[in-house]
Design a protein around this motif. Structure first.
Motif, PDB file in Angstrom:
ATOM      1  N   LEU A  37     -74.782  25.841  46.560  1.00 65.84           N
ATOM      2  CA  LEU A  37     -74.025  26.479  45.417  1.00 65.84           C
ATOM      3  C   LEU A  37     -75.035  27.171  44.875  1.00 65.84           C
ATOM      4  N   VAL A  38     -76.161  26.884  44.459  1.00 69.10           N
ATOM      5  CA  VAL A  38     -77.362  27.511  43.869  1.00 69.10           C
ATOM      6  C   VAL A  38     -77.670  28.966  44.765  1.00 69.10           C
ATOM      7  N   THR A  39     -77.786  28.512  45.972  1.00 66.43           N
ATOM      8  CA  THR A  39     -78.321  29.632  46.901  1.00 66.43           C
ATOM      9  C   THR A  39     -77.136  30.825  46.763  1.00 66.43           C
ATOM     10  N   LEU A  89     -74.200  24.055  35.458  1.00 68.45           N
ATOM     11  CA  LEU A  89     -74.706  24.994  34.464  1.00 68.45           C
ATOM     12  C   LEU A  89     -75.769  25.623  35.218  1.00 68.45           C
ATOM     13  N   ILE A  90     -76.640  24.903  35.764  1.00 64.76           N
ATOM     14  CA  ILE A  90     -77.986  25.698  36.337  1.00 64.76           C
ATOM     15  C   ILE A  90     -77.558  26.698  37.482  1.00 64.76           C
ATOM     16  N   ALA A  91     -76.658  26.384  38.284  1.00 61.89           N
ATOM     17  CA  ALA A  91     -75.881  27.109  39.087  1.00 61.89           C
ATOM     18  C   ALA A  91     -75.534  28.302  38.726  1.00 61.89           C
ATOM     19  N   LEU A  92     -74.649  28.275  37.520  1.00 63.36           N
ATOM     20  CA  LEU A  92     -73.999  29.207  36.784  1.00 63.36           C
ATOM     21  C   LEU A  92     -75.293  30.259  36.388  1.00 63.36           C
ATOM     22  N   PHE A 120     -66.897  27.209  51.863  1.00 67.36           N
ATOM     23  CA  PHE A 120     -67.245  26.393  52.775  1.00 67.36           C
ATOM     24  C   PHE A 120     -68.694  25.516  52.136  1.00 67.36           C
ATOM     25  N   LEU A 121     -68.694  25.442  50.911  1.00 65.83           N
ATOM     26  CA  LEU A 121     -69.768  24.667  50.317  1.00 65.83           C
ATOM     27  C   LEU A 121     -69.817  23.181  50.598  1.00 65.83           C
ATOM     28  N   ARG A 122     -71.140  22.641  50.843  1.00 66.01           N
ATOM     29  CA  ARG A 122     -71.144  21.386  50.945  1.00 66.01           C
ATOM     30  C   ARG A 122     -72.210  20.485  50.106  1.00 66.01           C
ATOM     31  N   SER A 123     -72.940  21.362  49.404  1.00 60.41           N
ATOM     32  CA  SER A 123     -73.937  20.571  48.626  1.00 60.41           C
ATOM     33  C   SER A 123     -74.396  21.583  47.360  1.00 60.41           C
ATOM     34  N   TYR A 124     -75.220  21.026  46.424  1.00 58.44           N
ATOM     35  CA  TYR A 124     -75.504  21.518  45.361  1.00 58.44           C
ATOM     36  C   TYR A 124     -76.281  22.775  45.416  1.00 58.44           C
ATOM     37  N   GLY A 184     -70.436  16.526  44.648  1.00 57.39           N
ATOM     38  CA  GLY A 184     -71.097  15.515  44.243  1.00 57.39           C
ATOM     39  C   GLY A 184     -72.331  15.898  43.198  1.00 57.39           C
ATOM     40  N   ILE A 185     -71.993  17.045  42.463  1.00 60.83           N
ATOM     41  CA  ILE A 185     -72.829  17.543  41.318  1.00 60.83           C
ATOM     42  C   ILE A 185     -72.481  17.075  39.957  1.00 60.83           C
ATOM     43  N   THR A 186     -73.499  17.006  39.075  1.00 63.49           N
ATOM     44  CA  THR A 186     -73.356  16.797  37.607  1.00 63.49           C
ATOM     45  C   THR A 186     -73.258  17.997  36.872  1.00 63.49           C
ATOM     46  N   ASP A 187     -72.479  17.850  35.754  1.00 61.83           N
ATOM     47  CA  ASP A 187     -72.181  18.958  34.778  1.00 61.83           C
ATOM     48  C   ASP A 187     -73.436  19.738  34.532  1.00 61.83           C
TER      49      ASP A 187
END
Length: 503
Positions: A131-133, A78-81, A124-128, A71-74
């Motif tokens: 992902l960032v963490t 990019l912020i996660a990258l 096992f990711l569930r959220s944005y 449920g994340i946007t593009d």
């Protein structure tokens, strides 16, 4: 040198061998090199293969609905990258200092074990937020591997041998680029197994492979030449003597001193090298993360896009090996850099102007031909022009760290709204390559000018072997006074008057 005492000192230096009481006359140099090659390079190549595979797997997972499932946007993607690159770049210099004090078998293996666990957690990711963490933790865990491996290899080989070995280890990155597409396409068929989507299994299985190799690495990775267990005492001494003959005066061990850090920080070569690394590292990360997406947006389905990325990486692997071999044989690494960056400029100009998928796909081959071979060629070029094990480790880590930090920029330049041609992203990468070309030209010019000054005697030290204690003259004040040549070269490293930079 500036006085007659230097001749006496030079003669004394030739007799002042490392472990002079050990006879190495029975050591076969060619056989020894093969032994080192087999023990050192292949396993490091495997580690970097897994490193590059794990780091870039998010680009493959994206094509299998990872964004939708989380449920994340593009923009969030990019912020996660981007979050990955800050710890990844900033922790690299400290890691190389630690590496010289902690055995490579322990430091590199532990680093690998941690990032393998982090990679598995991606499945096992569930959220944005998760992902960032995890991307930040991955950056922390992977930070020291690449500069650590480069520094480690530079402590084993002569300057004329370094390019081929770095190229051989770095080709694992191109193989990872090719293999990641094949692997992702295969693993995606596990979609629904244990209730998990295909992209989750990409992370889980690749992370598990990394953990298993990390455990084996504790016993497989060797330490530095002076303590390497797979060599005999005579072979260890032989390796260190040949490195010292190649102006690696710190071979055999060097006690850490804070001034080695300052030597690197005040050396102009460190900052020009940062420009060179910026020129290929920004494009490298963008290329590895977005090649499948770019091909996908040109009209190819996800699996087809992953598979079409394979020939691009196979080609870059071949070119990287050829360039590494030629760099060692010709020794003209600066000219090679200019040619490679020039090919990259052409490739990205085509990508910017192209309006057909076939032409853009061809330009990807030109881009890969420029980016991947430039990395080991530049690594060998910079490493061979910095002496002192700590100074070289810090300089390499700073250059690599700065180059990697630019991955935070290049990971944001391919925006979804710019699809399918991504002209803004291609234009920014073109600017990076231009910086690399200009920095390489500046490095060549400044190294040649410094060699000329040394040839004219402007950098000569005063060798005062009789320790007369006479008042310091102008030459001694400017370049230093030492009792022996050995003292001068140990103290000054690549700033020693008889050290010659390679172009």
């Amino acid at each position: 040198m500036s006085n007659s005492g230097s001749v006496i000192a030079l003669a004394a230096d030739k007799a002042d061998l490392y472990e002079a009481h050990i006879d190495t006359s029975q050591v076969d140099e060619r056989r020894l090199l093969r032994k080192i090659d087999i023990r050192v390079v292949p396993w490091l190549g495997l580690l970097y293969f897994l490193n590059f595979l794990d780091r870039g797997s998010i680009g493959n997972a994206k094509l299998y609905h990872m964004e939708t499932d989380l449920g994340i946007t593009d923009k969030q993607y990019l912020i996660a990258l981007t979050a990955f690159f800050f710890p990844y770049a900033l922790l690299e210099p400290a890691s190389n200092v630690i590496l010289r004090r902690v055995p490579p078998s322990v430091w590199l293996s532990s680093m690998m074990f941690v990032w393998g666990i982090v990679m598995m957690c991606h499945g096992f990711l569930r959220s944005y937020g998760g992902l960032v963490t995890l991307r930040v933790l991955l950056g922390v865990a992977e930070a020291g591997l690449y500069p650590g491996i480069v520094f480690y290899i530079s402590c084993w080989y002569k300057r004329s041998e370094l390019g081929t070995r770095v190229a051989a280890f770095f080709t694992s990155a191109t193989i990872a680029g090719a293999f990641s597409g094949l692997l992702a396409a295969a693993i995606s068929n596990m979609d629904g197994v244990a209730g998990k989507p295909g992209w989750s299994w990409i992370f889980i299985l690749e992370g598990l492979a990394t953990v298993l190799c990390a455990v084996a690495s504790y016993w497989i990775i060797s330490n530095f030449p002076e303590t390497a267990g797979f060599l005999t005492k005579e072979e260890r001494v032989f390796v260190i003597r040949r490195l010292k003959d190649d102006m690696q005066f710190s071979a055999g061990g060097e006690e850490f001193k804070v001034r080695y850090i300052w030597q690197s920080l005040r050396d102009w070569k460190t900052y020009v090298a940062m420009g060179i690394y910026m020129g290929f590292d920004g494009p490298l990360f963008a290329f590895s993360l977005f090649t499948p997406t770019i091909i996908n947006e040109l009209g190819y389905k996800a699996t087809t896009a992953n598979l079409l990325s394979v020939p691009v990486y196979v080609w870059s692997c071949i070119v990287t090996i050829i360039v590494g071999f030629m760099g060692d044989r010709l020794g003209k690494r600066g000219y090679i850099n200019l040619i490679l960056f020039g090919i990259g400029l052409v490739g990205y100009i085509i990508l910017i102007t192209s309006k057909t998928p076939a032409l853009s796909y061809f330009a990807c081959f030109l881009a890969a031909s420029a980016i991947y071979p430039t990395v080991p060629n530049s690594v060998a070029w910079v490493a061979s022009n910095v002496e002192g094990s700590y100074k070289r480790g810090i300089t390499l880590a700073m250059a690599i760290g700065w180059g990697n930090l630019n991955g935070a920029v290049s990971s944001n330049v391919y925006r979804a709204q710019d699809a399918p041609w991504y002209r803004l992203g291609h234009g920014i990468i073109l600017a990076y390559i231009a910086i690399g070309w200009l920095s390489s030209a500046a490095f060549m010019f400044l190294l040649r000018r410094e060699n000329g000054r040394r040839d004219k005697g402007e950098r000569d030290e005063v060798i005062d072997s009789d320790n007369s204690g006479e008042e310091m003259n102008e030459m001694a004040l400017k370049n230093g006074r030492f009792e022996t040549v050995n003292d001068a070269r140990r103290e000054k490293g690549d700033e020693w008057s008889q050290f010659r930079y390679t172009l």
